[in-house]
Design a protein around this motif. Structure first.
Motif, mmCIF file in Angstrom:
data_model
loop_
_atom_site.group_PDB
_atom_site.id
_atom_site.type_symbol
_atom_site.label_atom_id
_atom_site.label_comp_id
_atom_site.label_asym_id
_atom_site.label_seq_id
_atom_site.Cartn_x
_atom_site.Cartn_y
_atom_site.Cartn_z
ATOM 1 N N MET A 167 0.724 -1.239 -0.094
ATOM 2 C CA MET A 167 -0.137 0.222 -0.301
ATOM 3 C C MET A 167 0.421 0.983 -0.082
ATOM 4 N N GLN A 168 0.292 1.727 -0.414
ATOM 5 C CA GLN A 168 0.913 3.441 -0.806
ATOM 6 C C GLN A 168 0.404 4.133 0.540
ATOM 7 N N LEU A 169 1.266 5.413 1.095
ATOM 8 C CA LEU A 169 0.998 5.499 2.393
ATOM 9 C C LEU A 169 0.663 7.241 1.713
ATOM 10 N N VAL A 170 -0.216 7.866 2.741
ATOM 11 C CA VAL A 170 -0.498 9.301 1.965
ATOM 12 C C VAL A 170 -0.199 10.023 3.904
ATOM 13 N N GLU A 171 -0.397 11.351 2.971
ATOM 14 C CA GLU A 171 0.368 12.373 4.384
ATOM 15 C C GLU A 171 -1.100 12.570 4.575
ATOM 16 N N GLU A 172 -1.414 13.126 5.743
ATOM 17 C CA GLU A 172 -2.745 13.711 6.729
ATOM 18 C C GLU A 172 -2.608 14.262 7.199
ATOM 19 N N GLY A 173 -1.352 14.761 7.546
ATOM 20 C CA GLY A 173 -1.557 15.724 8.858
ATOM 21 C C GLY A 173 -0.002 16.676 9.614
ATOM 22 N N LYS A 174 0.081 17.070 9.697
ATOM 23 C CA LYS A 174 1.061 17.278 10.889
ATOM 24 C C LYS A 174 0.974 17.241 12.455
ATOM 25 N N LYS A 175 1.565 17.019 13.129
ATOM 26 C CA LYS A 175 1.794 17.106 14.766
ATOM 27 C C LYS A 175 1.618 18.718 14.729
ATOM 28 N N GLN A 176 0.756 19.130 15.690
ATOM 29 C CA GLN A 176 1.589 20.436 16.256
ATOM 30 C C GLN A 176 1.231 20.994 17.658
ATOM 31 N N ILE A 177 1.132 20.141 18.426
ATOM 32 C CA ILE A 177 2.119 19.708 19.904
ATOM 33 C C ILE A 177 3.167 19.583 19.683
ATOM 34 N N GLU A 178 4.373 20.448 20.459
ATOM 35 C CA GLU A 178 5.887 19.720 20.933
ATOM 36 C C GLU A 178 6.413 19.324 19.127
ATOM 37 N N LYS A 179 6.119 20.311 18.471
ATOM 38 C CA LYS A 179 6.546 19.757 16.742
ATOM 39 C C LYS A 179 7.867 19.654 17.103
ATOM 40 N N LYS A 180 8.768 20.086 17.449
ATOM 41 C CA LYS A 180 10.420 19.580 17.478
ATOM 42 C C LYS A 180 10.910 18.803 18.364
ATOM 43 N N ARG A 181 10.020 18.107 19.556
ATOM 44 C CA ARG A 181 9.921 17.401 20.049
ATOM 45 C C ARG A 181 9.326 15.952 19.175
ATOM 46 N N PRO A 182 10.742 14.989 19.589
ATOM 47 C CA PRO A 182 10.303 13.404 18.127
ATOM 48 C C PRO A 182 8.803 12.755 19.235
ATOM 49 N N THR A 183 8.351 11.869 18.131
ATOM 50 C CA THR A 183 7.222 11.308 18.832
ATOM 51 C C THR A 183 7.401 9.482 18.645
ATOM 52 N N THR A 184 7.070 9.593 19.559
ATOM 53 C CA THR A 184 8.427 8.106 20.173
ATOM 54 C C THR A 184 7.086 7.589 20.349
ATOM 55 N N GLY A 185 6.180 6.846 20.534
ATOM 56 C CA GLY A 185 4.821 5.709 20.835
ATOM 57 C C GLY A 185 2.963 6.799 20.410
ATOM 58 N N GLY A 186 3.011 5.684 20.518
ATOM 59 C CA GLY A 186 1.141 6.527 20.149
ATOM 60 C C GLY A 186 0.142 5.570 20.017
ATOM 61 N N ASP A 187 -1.288 5.742 21.540
ATOM 62 C CA ASP A 187 -2.129 4.646 20.766
ATOM 63 C C ASP A 187 -3.880 5.252 20.487
ATOM 64 N N ILE A 188 -4.545 4.393 19.511
ATOM 65 C CA ILE A 188 -6.239 5.152 19.592
ATOM 66 C C ILE A 188 -6.641 4.029 20.802
ATOM 67 N N SER A 189 -7.650 4.585 21.014
ATOM 68 C CA SER A 189 -8.640 3.695 22.539
ATOM 69 C C SER A 189 -9.229 2.462 21.433
ATOM 70 N N ALA A 190 -9.439 1.703 22.209
ATOM 71 C CA ALA A 190 -10.605 0.820 21.608
ATOM 72 C C ALA A 190 -11.456 1.034 20.594
ATOM 73 N N ASP A 191 -12.579 2.309 20.488
ATOM 74 C CA ASP A 191 -13.669 2.680 19.657
ATOM 75 C C ASP A 191 -13.210 4.248 19.043
ATOM 76 N N GLY A 192 -11.358 4.239 19.420
ATOM 77 C CA GLY A 192 -11.377 4.769 18.476
ATOM 78 C C GLY A 192 -11.664 6.734 19.222
ATOM 79 N N SER A 193 -12.079 7.154 19.969
ATOM 80 C CA SER A 193 -12.657 8.533 20.581
ATOM 81 C C SER A 193 -11.563 8.717 21.142
ATOM 82 N N GLU A 194 -10.659 8.170 21.434
ATOM 83 C CA GLU A 194 -9.278 8.760 22.248
ATOM 84 C C GLU A 194 -7.384 8.040 21.421
ATOM 85 N N ILE A 195 -6.790 9.669 21.710
ATOM 86 C CA ILE A 195 -6.178 9.506 21.277
ATOM 87 C C ILE A 195 -4.578 9.750 21.727
ATOM 88 N N LEU A 196 -3.595 9.025 22.701
ATOM 89 C CA LEU A 196 -2.497 9.530 23.003
ATOM 90 C C LEU A 196 -1.090 9.191 22.225
#
Length: 181
Positions: free
Chosen positions: A77-106
């Motif tokens: 599959m091809q990846l498509v760009e969908e946005g850019k993280k705005q908070i702490e732009k200069k800090r490396p993003t090391t992890g993330g998760d989406i809740s089981a129902d999709g309503s929350e993101i860490l």
């Protein structure tokens, strides 16, 4: 597999069926958009609302998603760009998760964790491209890179999130649990 236009930078991701062995796996090969080159990315999330996979670049916070939903079997599959993280732009993003129902993101960096509330119809890229994330309590770890939502019914009953540091294989690392505040 995440592949840039430079074939030397191919990385493999394998999905193992529950209770399966490494003999029972499917291969997904992902290619960044033309001209993007390779990206240093440690954050891979599955969106239960849409079924798409998301990658957040560690260095610049670019949010990519798969062009289609991955079913079963090997796929490219091809990846498509969908946005850019705005908070702490200069800090490396090391992890993330989406809740089981999709309503929350860490989203996690080495020093902070941000919580996002997501509305139905909003894409992950839209949410992370906003400045609506709220910083939540987090104690900095030596090489804290992993984060995951805890189930509301986990054995501790917290329903918050877990973090874990990277290990060189010689040291034990602590699994931390943070309760919802």
């Amino acid at each position: 597999t995440a592949r840039s236009n430079n074939e030397e930078e191919e990385k493999k991701t394998e999905r193992v069926k529950a209770g399966g062995t490494l003999r029972d796996w499917d291969k997904l090969t992902l290619t960044y958009p033309e001209g993007e080159g390779g990206h240093n990315a440690e954050t891979l999330m599955m969106d239960p609302m849409s079924g798409h996979l998301y990658i957040v670049s560690k260095d610049d916070g670019t949010v990519f998603r798969t062009e289609e939903v991955w079913g079963e079997g090997d796929a490219e599959m091809q990846l498509v760009e969908e946005g850019k993280k705005q908070i702490e732009k200069k800090r490396p993003t090391t992890g993330g998760d989406i809740s089981a129902d999709g309503s929350e993101i860490l989203i996690k960096s080495y020093t902070s964790v941000y919580y996002y509330k997501r509305e139905v119809g909003e894409s992950v890229g839209e949410v992370l491209s906003s400045d609506d994330g709220k910083k939540v309590p987090y104690e900095r770890e030596k090489k804290g890179e992993a984060i995951a939502f805890a189930s509301a019914s986990d054995r501790y009953g917290y329903g918050g999130f877990y973090t874990l540091s990277e290990s060189n294989g010689d040291d034990w690392v602590q699994l931390y649990n943070y309760a919802r505040s």
